[in-house]
Design an enzyme around this catalytic site. Structure first.
Site, mmCIF file in Angstrom:
data_model
loop_
_atom_site.group_PDB
_atom_site.id
_atom_site.type_symbol
_atom_site.label_atom_id
_atom_site.label_comp_id
_atom_site.label_asym_id
_atom_site.label_seq_id
_atom_site.Cartn_x
_atom_site.Cartn_y
_atom_site.Cartn_z
ATOM 1 N N LYS A 22 0.848 -1.266 -0.179
ATOM 2 C CA LYS A 22 0.085 -0.031 -0.207
ATOM 3 C C LYS A 22 1.065 1.230 -0.111
ATOM 4 O O LYS A 22 0.738 2.129 -0.864
ATOM 5 C CB LYS A 22 -0.873 -0.063 0.961
ATOM 6 C CG LYS A 22 -1.716 1.252 1.358
ATOM 7 C CD LYS A 22 -2.513 1.339 2.614
ATOM 8 C CE LYS A 22 -1.839 1.511 4.164
ATOM 9 N NZ LYS A 22 -1.743 2.927 3.995
ATOM 10 N N ASN A 23 1.787 1.194 0.840
ATOM 11 C CA ASN A 23 2.655 2.511 1.031
ATOM 12 C C ASN A 23 3.733 2.654 -0.242
ATOM 13 O O ASN A 23 4.172 3.748 -0.253
ATOM 14 C CB ASN A 23 3.656 2.435 2.396
ATOM 15 C CG ASN A 23 2.571 2.586 3.674
ATOM 16 O OD1 ASN A 23 1.451 3.082 3.419
ATOM 17 N ND2 ASN A 23 2.975 2.134 4.603
ATOM 18 N N ARG A 93 -4.297 10.576 4.467
ATOM 19 C CA ARG A 93 -3.359 11.716 4.565
ATOM 20 C C ARG A 93 -2.270 11.341 3.307
ATOM 21 O O ARG A 93 -1.825 12.431 3.218
ATOM 22 C CB ARG A 93 -2.540 11.620 5.642
ATOM 23 C CG ARG A 93 -3.460 12.011 7.115
ATOM 24 C CD ARG A 93 -2.525 11.900 8.415
ATOM 25 N NE ARG A 93 -1.294 12.618 7.978
ATOM 26 C CZ ARG A 93 -1.011 14.011 8.247
ATOM 27 N NH1 ARG A 93 -2.058 14.724 8.512
ATOM 28 N NH2 ARG A 93 0.120 14.645 7.865
ATOM 29 N N CYS A 117 -4.021 13.007 12.921
ATOM 30 C CA CYS A 117 -4.952 11.735 12.755
ATOM 31 C C CYS A 117 -4.932 11.188 14.175
ATOM 32 O O CYS A 117 -4.263 11.682 15.005
ATOM 33 C CB CYS A 117 -4.518 11.098 11.739
ATOM 34 S SG CYS A 117 -2.794 10.193 12.169
ATOM 35 N N ARG A 122 0.937 14.531 12.031
ATOM 36 C CA ARG A 122 2.088 14.312 10.827
ATOM 37 C C ARG A 122 2.046 15.681 9.895
ATOM 38 O O ARG A 122 1.235 15.481 9.202
ATOM 39 C CB ARG A 122 1.647 13.050 10.173
ATOM 40 C CG ARG A 122 1.982 11.689 11.137
ATOM 41 C CD ARG A 122 1.560 10.667 10.127
ATOM 42 N NE ARG A 122 0.216 10.044 9.984
ATOM 43 C CZ ARG A 122 -0.092 8.862 9.536
ATOM 44 N NH1 ARG A 122 0.620 8.247 9.084
ATOM 45 N NH2 ARG A 122 -1.460 8.806 9.555
ATOM 46 N N PRO A 123 2.778 16.599 10.442
ATOM 47 C CA PRO A 123 2.661 17.915 9.940
ATOM 48 C C PRO A 123 3.531 17.613 8.450
ATOM 49 O O PRO A 123 4.057 16.702 8.097
ATOM 50 C CB PRO A 123 3.520 18.739 10.546
ATOM 51 C CG PRO A 123 4.438 17.846 11.235
ATOM 52 C CD PRO A 123 3.776 16.617 11.656
ATOM 53 N N ILE A 124 3.004 18.529 7.298
ATOM 54 C CA ILE A 124 3.430 18.694 6.159
ATOM 55 C C ILE A 124 4.695 19.732 5.745
ATOM 56 O O ILE A 124 4.643 20.241 4.809
ATOM 57 C CB ILE A 124 2.409 18.903 4.878
ATOM 58 C CG1 ILE A 124 1.582 20.125 5.191
ATOM 59 C CG2 ILE A 124 1.499 17.561 5.178
ATOM 60 C CD1 ILE A 124 0.650 20.446 4.061
ATOM 61 N N ASP A 125 5.185 20.340 6.967
ATOM 62 C CA ASP A 125 6.187 21.490 6.818
ATOM 63 C C ASP A 125 7.314 21.199 6.098
ATOM 64 O O ASP A 125 8.011 21.864 5.124
ATOM 65 C CB ASP A 125 6.304 21.886 8.177
ATOM 66 C CG ASP A 125 7.089 20.837 8.884
ATOM 67 O OD1 ASP A 125 6.660 19.737 9.126
ATOM 68 O OD2 ASP A 125 8.013 21.166 9.710
ATOM 69 N N GLN A 126 7.609 19.815 6.188
ATOM 70 C CA GLN A 126 9.087 19.267 5.293
ATOM 71 C C GLN A 126 8.622 19.446 3.903
ATOM 72 O O GLN A 126 9.593 19.594 3.149
ATOM 73 C CB GLN A 126 9.304 17.964 5.820
ATOM 74 C CG GLN A 126 10.020 17.992 7.159
ATOM 75 C CD GLN A 126 10.830 19.182 7.583
ATOM 76 O OE1 GLN A 126 12.091 19.125 7.025
ATOM 77 N NE2 GLN A 126 10.574 20.209 8.528
ATOM 78 N N ASP A 305 4.878 0.741 12.089
ATOM 79 C CA ASP A 305 3.678 -0.113 11.415
ATOM 80 C C ASP A 305 3.281 -1.500 12.187
ATOM 81 O O ASP A 305 2.525 -1.988 11.864
ATOM 82 C CB ASP A 305 3.465 -0.173 10.008
ATOM 83 C CG ASP A 305 2.793 1.306 9.608
ATOM 84 O OD1 ASP A 305 2.561 2.143 10.254
ATOM 85 O OD2 ASP A 305 3.061 1.421 8.244
ATOM 86 N N ILE A 327 7.949 6.886 17.082
ATOM 87 C CA ILE A 327 7.500 7.699 15.813
ATOM 88 C C ILE A 327 6.441 8.607 15.918
ATOM 89 O O ILE A 327 6.296 9.710 15.834
ATOM 90 C CB ILE A 327 7.455 6.642 14.715
ATOM 91 C CG1 ILE A 327 8.655 5.885 14.379
ATOM 92 C CG2 ILE A 327 7.192 7.370 13.318
ATOM 93 C CD1 ILE A 327 9.991 6.536 13.968
ATOM 94 N N ARG A 397 -8.629 -0.330 4.860
ATOM 95 C CA ARG A 397 -7.656 0.579 4.545
ATOM 96 C C ARG A 397 -6.253 -0.290 3.965
ATOM 97 O O ARG A 397 -5.530 0.407 3.067
ATOM 98 C CB ARG A 397 -7.329 1.380 5.269
ATOM 99 C CG ARG A 397 -8.518 2.463 5.535
ATOM 100 C CD ARG A 397 -8.401 3.580 6.390
ATOM 101 N NE ARG A 397 -6.853 4.307 6.194
ATOM 102 C CZ ARG A 397 -5.871 4.539 6.812
ATOM 103 N NH1 ARG A 397 -5.770 4.337 8.083
ATOM 104 N NH2 ARG A 397 -4.571 5.223 6.349
#
Length: 418
Positions: A22-23, A93, A117, A122-126, A305, A327, A397
């Protein structure tokens, strides 16, 4: 709402086919936005998250055909719809991985911010930091990110942390940028390496994917490709735990041991026998399950995971185990549900102490996230009586027909339709 019903006590023996990762699938499907023509992806898992990505790509103007083999036709510049709406992004996400290819190919994008979540922020700043370094103009407004740049330019980007989706977004953006991009402190997961392989097939010039430093020489255009997605190491790890728990003998068909080093090491430490065969990876549970200590880390460390699944194994060990979740700050929500089944687990901040050797008993339990739901199914395999796992949409999922695969090796498990 569907539920999974498990009756414990069966020893699992046989072969389980491992599906596509999936990933890996999600960013690869998003990469189909980059070339001038339709790309074909094989071994696509039939999962809810993949279906959501398909809906999102259609929303953006793509034609999407097929299931296990998917063909994606990207839109022309005139037909592209460059907005990923909140209604889709809020359910997954990973939708954020369309941001990089949209800006690279079409010059702009408007994507809903994913927000937090259940398992933690899990920010998207990077992602945005890297795009800004490549010359993009970024505007945040009413929960959306607007990014615009006629053509991105190569840059050196040092990530504050090895974020997987951030790294993937920037790799795709850099593939069509002008000049060289270097990503330092890059994520090293096999899924990142698979994306690098796909981009190179398309005509990009990517070196170092799967290492801490990735270099991308931008090109003017990319070509459509055909690619088979790698097997899912987390699905394989989950079924490996099922074999270990039940003292079973299971061949994980198609699993790649080189993607599972940390998982295999802990299985062996817990007393299981793991061997690599031509058809995959075989896991045999034997005598006593031994206590284990685990600290989750970015790849090649132990994957977060797999934390919940190994916690179930630890409940059956002869002694005390310790797990440190480094994590995500809120990834022990399965603990109260396991405790209802009789597990002896104490959580202090990011550390969980598991006193093994407890007898689990079946109960109605509530899935709180994807991997937590898998751990509850695993617990049901060794619990006395019947276990009912509710909210199985979490399972769907990330696991394709988990109940059928477990039944195929002797488990007493079924899905009950609402």
């Amino acid at each position: 709402m569907d539920k999974i019903v498990v009756e414990g006590g069966s020893r699992l023996v046989g072969d389980i086919p491992i599906g596509g990762a999936k990933n890996a699938a999600l960013p690869l499907l998003a990469s189909a936005l980059l070339p001038n023509g339709p790309s074909t992806f094989k071994n696509v898992p039939l999962l809810q998250d993949v279906a959501t990505m398909g809906k999102l790509l259609r929303q953006l103007g793509c034609e999407v055909d097929g299931k296990h083999t998917m063909v994606i036709h990207p839109p022309t510049a005139k037909k592209a719809k460059l907005e990923a709406p909140y209604e889709l992004v809020k359910t997954m996400r990973a939708s954020i991985v369309v941001l990089g290819p949209l800006v690279a190919r079409y010059g702009r994008a408007r994507v809903s911010q994913p927000g937090g979540c259940a398992i933690g922020t899990r920010p998207i700043d990077q992602h945005l930091k890297g795009l800004a370094a490549m010359g993009a103009k970024i505007h945040l407004d009413h929960g959306y990110v607007d990014v615009e740049c006629k053509r991105l330019k190569g840059a050196t980007i040092v990530l504050d942390m090895p974020t997987v989706t951030g790294c993937e977004n920037l790799m795709m953006a850099a593939a069509l940028a002008k000049g060289r991009t270097v990503i330092e402190n890059a994520a090293r997961e096999p899924e990142v390496e698979d994306l690098g392989l796909v981009l190179n097939k398309m005509g990009a010039k990517v070196t170092g994917a799967g290492t801490a430093i990735i270099t991308i020489e931008g090109v003017d255009e990319l070509q459509p490709i055909e690619h088979t997605i790698i097997p899912d190491r987390i699905e394989a790890g989950t079924f490996a735990i099922a074999a270990a728990l039940t003292r079973g003998d299971v061949l994980l068909q198609g699993a790649r041991a080189e993607h599972m080093d940390a998982i295999i090491a802990k299985l062996r430490a817990a007393g299981s026998t793991v061997t690599v065969e031509a058809g995959g990876v075989r896991v045999r549970g034997g005598g006593d399950i031994l206590p284990i200590d685990i600290t989750t880390q970015p790849h090649p460390g132990f994957p977060t995971d797999m934390q919940a699944q190994f916690m179930v194994l630890a409940t059956q060990a002869k002694g005390q185990s310790m797990i440190r979740e480094m994590i995500f700050e809120n990834r022990y929500m399965h603990v109260p549900e396991l405790s209802r089944m009789g597990a002896d687990i104490h959580v202090d901040g990011r550390t969980a102490i598991i006193r093994g050797g407890t007898k689990l008993s079946g109960a109605a339990v509530m899935a709180t996230d994807l991997r937590a739901s898998a751990s509850l199914v695993l617990a049901g395999l060794v619990a006395s009586g019947k276990t009912e796992v509710l909210r199985v949409y979490h399972l769907d999922r990330g696991y394709e027909t988990i109940e059928k695969k477990l039944r195929g090796v002797g488990a007493k498990v079924k899905r009950v339709k609402a």
